[in-house]
Design a protein around this motif. Structure first.
Motif, PDB file in Angstrom:
ATOM      1  N   ILE A   1       0.851  -1.302  -0.060  1.00 39.13           N
ATOM      2  CA  ILE A   1       0.104   0.069   0.001  1.00 39.13           C
ATOM      3  C   ILE A   1       1.002   1.357   0.000  1.00 39.13           C
ATOM      4  CG2 ILE A   1      -1.893   1.252   1.172  1.00 39.13           C
ATOM      5  CD1 ILE A   1      -2.517  -1.443   2.561  1.00 39.13           C
ATOM      6  N   PRO A   2       0.778   2.081  -1.175  1.00 37.74           N
ATOM      7  CA  PRO A   2       1.730   3.246  -1.227  1.00 37.74           C
ATOM      8  C   PRO A   2       1.254   4.297  -0.319  1.00 37.74           C
ATOM      9  CG  PRO A   2       0.397   3.074  -3.101  1.00 37.74           C
ATOM     10  CD  PRO A   2      -0.070   1.811  -2.367  1.00 37.74           C
ATOM     11  N   GLU A   3       2.170   5.232  -0.171  1.00 35.77           N
ATOM     12  CA  GLU A   3       1.926   6.625   0.756  1.00 35.77           C
ATOM     13  C   GLU A   3       0.642   7.163  -0.043  1.00 35.77           C
ATOM     14  OE1 GLU A   3       4.433  10.441   2.575  1.00 35.77           O
ATOM     15  OE2 GLU A   3       5.083   9.412   0.670  1.00 35.77           O
ATOM     16  N   THR A   4       0.552   7.332  -1.383  1.00 31.07           N
ATOM     17  CA  THR A   4      -0.574   7.756  -1.650  1.00 31.07           C
ATOM     18  C   THR A   4      -2.025   7.223  -1.609  1.00 31.07           C
ATOM     19  OG1 THR A   4      -0.257   6.731  -3.761  1.00 31.07           O
ATOM     20  CG2 THR A   4       0.839   8.681  -3.653  1.00 31.07           C
ATOM     21  N   SER A   5      -2.287   6.166  -1.048  1.00 30.60           N
ATOM     22  CA  SER A   5      -3.260   5.470  -0.683  1.00 30.60           C
ATOM     23  C   SER A   5      -4.095   6.108   0.323  1.00 30.60           C
ATOM     24  CB  SER A   5      -3.089   3.860  -0.551  1.00 30.60           C
ATOM     25  OG  SER A   5      -4.253   3.461   0.088  1.00 30.60           O
ATOM     26  N   LYS A   6      -5.245   6.355   0.467  1.00 33.96           N
ATOM     27  CA  LYS A   6      -6.158   6.786   1.780  1.00 33.96           C
ATOM     28  C   LYS A   6      -5.984   5.589   2.876  1.00 33.96           C
ATOM     29  CE  LYS A   6      -9.559   8.871  -1.093  1.00 33.96           C
ATOM     30  NZ  LYS A   6     -11.062   8.961  -1.471  1.00 33.96           N
TER      31      LYS A   6
ATOM     32  N   TYR B   1      -2.937   4.183   3.748  1.00 37.68           N
ATOM     33  CA  TYR B   1      -1.747   4.231   4.159  1.00 37.68           C
ATOM     34  C   TYR B   1      -1.542   4.686   5.604  1.00 37.68           C
ATOM     35  CZ  TYR B   1       3.019   5.800   4.745  1.00 37.68           C
ATOM     36  OH  TYR B   1       4.481   5.980   5.237  1.00 37.68           O
ATOM     37  N   GLN B   2      -0.889   3.918   6.368  1.00 36.85           N
ATOM     38  CA  GLN B   2      -0.785   4.247   7.840  1.00 36.85           C
ATOM     39  C   GLN B   2       0.852   4.691   8.240  1.00 36.85           C
ATOM     40  OE1 GLN B   2      -2.310   1.367  10.478  1.00 36.85           O
ATOM     41  NE2 GLN B   2      -3.844   0.940   9.089  1.00 36.85           N
ATOM     42  N   PRO B   3       0.921   6.177   8.296  1.00 35.74           N
ATOM     43  CA  PRO B   3       2.466   6.585   8.722  1.00 35.74           C
ATOM     44  C   PRO B   3       3.157   5.910   9.614  1.00 35.74           C
ATOM     45  CG  PRO B   3       0.807   8.353   8.371  1.00 35.74           C
ATOM     46  CD  PRO B   3       0.107   7.229   8.335  1.00 35.74           C
ATOM     47  N   GLY B   4       4.202   5.751   9.671  1.00 36.44           N
ATOM     48  CA  GLY B   4       5.174   5.334  10.686  1.00 36.44           C
ATOM     49  C   GLY B   4       4.744   3.612  11.010  1.00 36.44           C
ATOM     50  N   LYS B   5       4.094   3.054  10.056  1.00 38.50           N
ATOM     51  CA  LYS B   5       4.130   1.661  10.244  1.00 38.50           C
ATOM     52  C   LYS B   5       4.348   0.934   9.052  1.00 38.50           C
ATOM     53  CE  LYS B   5       0.038   1.536  13.182  1.00 38.50           C
ATOM     54  NZ  LYS B   5      -1.256   0.632  13.502  1.00 38.50           N
ATOM     55  N   LYS B   6       5.334  -0.087   9.362  1.00 36.81           N
ATOM     56  CA  LYS B   6       5.890  -1.027   8.041  1.00 36.81           C
ATOM     57  C   LYS B   6       4.834  -1.989   7.666  1.00 36.81           C
ATOM     58  CE  LYS B   6       9.328  -1.292   5.226  1.00 36.81           C
ATOM     59  NZ  LYS B   6       9.655   0.022   4.363  1.00 36.81           N
ATOM     60  N   GLU B   7       4.354  -2.671   8.714  1.00 37.82           N
ATOM     61  CA  GLU B   7       3.281  -3.843   8.432  1.00 37.82           C
ATOM     62  C   GLU B   7       1.945  -3.465   9.282  1.00 37.82           C
ATOM     63  OE1 GLU B   7       4.064  -8.023   8.229  1.00 37.82           O
ATOM     64  OE2 GLU B   7       6.110  -7.672   8.062  1.00 37.82           O
ATOM     65  N   ILE B   8       0.788  -3.588   8.488  1.00 37.49           N
ATOM     66  CA  ILE B   8      -0.504  -3.449   9.062  1.00 37.49           C
ATOM     67  C   ILE B   8      -1.383  -4.809   9.017  1.00 37.49           C
ATOM     68  CG2 ILE B   8      -0.481  -0.974   8.863  1.00 37.49           C
ATOM     69  CD1 ILE B   8      -2.131  -1.416   6.399  1.00 37.49           C
TER      70      ILE B   8
ATOM     71  N   ALA C   1       6.713  -3.862 -11.387  1.00 34.97           N
ATOM     72  CA  ALA C   1       5.320  -3.586 -10.474  1.00 34.97           C
ATOM     73  C   ALA C   1       5.513  -3.280  -9.161  1.00 34.97           C
ATOM     74  CB  ALA C   1       4.547  -5.078 -10.357  1.00 34.97           C
ATOM     75  N   VAL C   2       6.377  -4.005  -8.227  1.00 36.48           N
ATOM     76  CA  VAL C   2       6.721  -3.474  -7.212  1.00 36.48           C
ATOM     77  C   VAL C   2       7.145  -2.137  -7.047  1.00 36.48           C
ATOM     78  CG1 VAL C   2       8.021  -3.836  -5.176  1.00 36.48           C
ATOM     79  CG2 VAL C   2       7.069  -5.813  -6.237  1.00 36.48           C
ATOM     80  N   GLN C   3       8.038  -1.775  -7.961  1.00 34.04           N
ATOM     81  CA  GLN C   3       8.637  -0.289  -7.979  1.00 34.04           C
ATOM     82  C   GLN C   3       7.690   0.653  -8.106  1.00 34.04           C
ATOM     83  OE1 GLN C   3      11.376   0.372  -6.327  1.00 34.04           O
ATOM     84  NE2 GLN C   3      12.130  -2.026  -6.454  1.00 34.04           N
ATOM     85  N   MET C   4       6.655   0.396  -8.885  1.00 33.43           N
ATOM     86  CA  MET C   4       5.558   1.404  -9.400  1.00 33.43           C
ATOM     87  C   MET C   4       4.659   1.518  -8.168  1.00 33.43           C
ATOM     88  SD  MET C   4       4.546   0.521 -13.294  1.00 33.43           S
ATOM     89  CE  MET C   4       5.449   1.199 -14.654  1.00 33.43           C
ATOM     90  N   ALA C   5       4.401   0.517  -7.492  1.00 32.38           N
ATOM     91  CA  ALA C   5       3.433   0.353  -6.414  1.00 32.38           C
ATOM     92  C   ALA C   5       4.199   1.281  -5.312  1.00 32.38           C
ATOM     93  CB  ALA C   5       3.384  -0.842  -5.802  1.00 32.38           C
ATOM     94  N   VAL C   6       5.316   1.247  -4.919  1.00 33.11           N
ATOM     95  CA  VAL C   6       5.992   1.924  -3.749  1.00 33.11           C
ATOM     96  C   VAL C   6       6.122   3.361  -4.256  1.00 33.11           C
ATOM     97  CG1 VAL C   6       6.942   0.173  -2.704  1.00 33.11           C
ATOM     98  CG2 VAL C   6       8.220   1.477  -4.554  1.00 33.11           C
ATOM     99  N   GLY C   7       6.152   3.602  -5.587  1.00 31.94           N
ATOM    100  CA  GLY C   7       6.296   5.071  -6.088  1.00 31.94           C
ATOM    101  C   GLY C   7       5.016   5.770  -6.048  1.00 31.94           C
ATOM    102  N   GLY C   8       3.908   5.255  -5.730  1.00 33.09           N
ATOM    103  CA  GLY C   8       2.877   5.754  -5.330  1.00 33.09           C
ATOM    104  C   GLY C   8       1.538   5.573  -6.688  1.00 33.09           C
ATOM    105  N   LEU C   9       1.869   4.951  -7.674  1.00 34.81           N
ATOM    106  CA  LEU C   9       1.223   4.559  -8.724  1.00 34.81           C
ATOM    107  C   LEU C   9      -0.073   3.649  -8.569  1.00 34.81           C
ATOM    108  CD1 LEU C   9       3.817   4.559 -11.693  1.00 34.81           C
ATOM    109  CD2 LEU C   9       2.420   6.509 -10.761  1.00 34.81           C
ATOM    110  N   GLY C  10      -0.249   2.949  -7.222  1.00 30.70           N
ATOM    111  CA  GLY C  10      -1.250   2.035  -7.128  1.00 30.70           C
ATOM    112  C   GLY C  10      -0.925   1.056  -5.992  1.00 30.70           C
ATOM    113  N   TRP C  11      -1.674   0.428  -5.479  1.00 25.93           N
ATOM    114  CA  TRP C  11      -1.305  -0.771  -4.682  1.00 25.93           C
ATOM    115  C   TRP C  11      -0.943  -2.054  -5.576  1.00 25.93           C
ATOM    116  CZ3 TRP C  11      -4.150  -5.410  -4.358  1.00 25.93           C
ATOM    117  CH2 TRP C  11      -5.517  -5.377  -4.930  1.00 25.93           C
ATOM    118  N   THR C  12      -0.211  -3.129  -5.020  1.00 17.71           N
ATOM    119  CA  THR C  12      -0.107  -4.330  -5.687  1.00 17.71           C
ATOM    120  C   THR C  12       0.088  -5.590  -4.864  1.00 17.71           C
ATOM    121  OG1 THR C  12       1.385  -5.099  -7.538  1.00 17.71           O
ATOM    122  CG2 THR C  12       2.283  -4.174  -5.636  1.00 17.71           C
TER     123      THR C  12
END
Length: 311
Positions: free
Chosen positions: A170-175, A177-184, A235-246
């Motif tokens: 889940i990228p930072e651009t997602s609604k 996204y939970q700041p400060g957490k690696k895993e949810i 796909a993974v790099q695009m996701a963490v780049g904010g283009l969508g979840w994967t």
């Protein structure tokens, strides 16, 4: 004109929108693919590919030639295997196909052991980009052993190694996204909310993506595949780049930079499974069966060591 190249072009065409797509998937130039097709059409005096439609599609002549080339290659491989008993079988190549997610470190560790144990046997490694292409290669005896998601078929034998963990990124651009957490933690509501956002998807010929799609369909969820790509890492790099979840497999997480802002969600192994291991054809050579057996033991040992290390 190499028949193997023509066969790969014709079979790949079934999964592509344009001739350029064929070239990209096969890592060939677009002019070269067009040249191979044109030469074949002149040779057989038929049209093999309907280029005026979108997506492109094989003509009936193209399908007939594709089936003929597959049978021709299969017959040729059977003849070669039948003749091996009269030759130095150990001097032939063992062709090992592997999926894009097979760790490069594994080949560097396993191949030297195989070379030592099968001293006069040579090895050829062939990277495959989808389970569809891997299945065609092993069905038509163009590879002896396949490493990756298990392939199914009555003439195929599987060696199950393990079921890798599946993660959502889940990228930072997602609604969500939970700041400060690696895993949810995973929840059905999270999955439902996530399905309404843009997704970076693997291409439709990916066996893993099909597994993910079936899982989502079982949940009565549809997704917005904003981007499709035929490469796990991209796909993974695009996701963490904010283009969508994967959705991805655990192997890919080691490629992520720690300074990227994203959340990981591990899917429960009861919800989705991706069996990985070795697949061989039941009529492959005795030497290939021996190699597959040794590889299976080596890879099982590696899996158990990794589990003990991570425990």
């Amino acid at each position: 004109m190499k028949q193997d190249v023509l066969y790969q072009i014709l079979t790949t065409a079934e999964e592509c929108q344009t001739v350029s797509d064929i070239a990209k998937k096969l890592f060939l130039s677009q002019p070269y693919v067009s040249q191979v097709l044109s030469k074949a059409e002149k040779k057989y005096n038929v049209v093999l590919l309907e280029r005026r439609t979108l997506p492109i599609e094989l003509t009936e002549a193209g399908k007939t030639l594709c089936e003929g080339l597959a049978k021709l290659h299969s017959d040729q491989m059977k003849i070669e295997q039948d003749l091996r008993r009269y030759t130095e079988e150990e001097q032939s190549y063992i062709k090992i196909g592997f999926s894009p997610i097979w760790s490069p470190g594994e080949s560097g560790r396993i191949i030297p052991v195989l070379q030592k144990q099968f001293e006069t046997t040579r090895f050829e490694l062939i990277k495959t980009f989808s389970t569809n292409s891997a299945k065609r290669l092993i069905d038509n005896r163009m590879i002896d052993i396949y490493i990756g998601p298990l392939l199914r078929g009555e003439d195929l034998k599987n060696y199950l190694l393990f079921q890798p963990k599946v993660y959502l990124i889940i990228p930072e651009t997602s609604k969500l996204y939970q700041p400060g957490k690696k895993e949810i933690e995973f929840s059905q509501q999270l999955l439902t909310d996530l399905s309404e956002e843009k997704m970076v998807s693997l291409s439709e010929d990916s066996g893993f993506q099909k597994t993910v799609d079936h899982f989502l369909e079982d949940q009565n969820l549809s997704v917005n595949k904003a981007i499709k790509v035929n490469d796990y890492d991209v796909a993974v790099q695009m996701a963490v780049g904010g283009l969508g979840w994967t959705a991805t497999l655990e192997y890919m997480l080691s490629n992520l930079k720690t300074d990227n802002k994203f959340n990981l969600v591990e899917l429960p192994n009861t919800t989705i499974q991706s069996d990985n291991g070795l697949t061989i054809h039941t009529e492959t050579s005795e030497r290939a069966k021996e190699v597959a057996h040794v590889m299976n033991d080596l890879m099982k040992e590696s899996v158990e060591k990794n589990r003990s290390f991570n425990a």
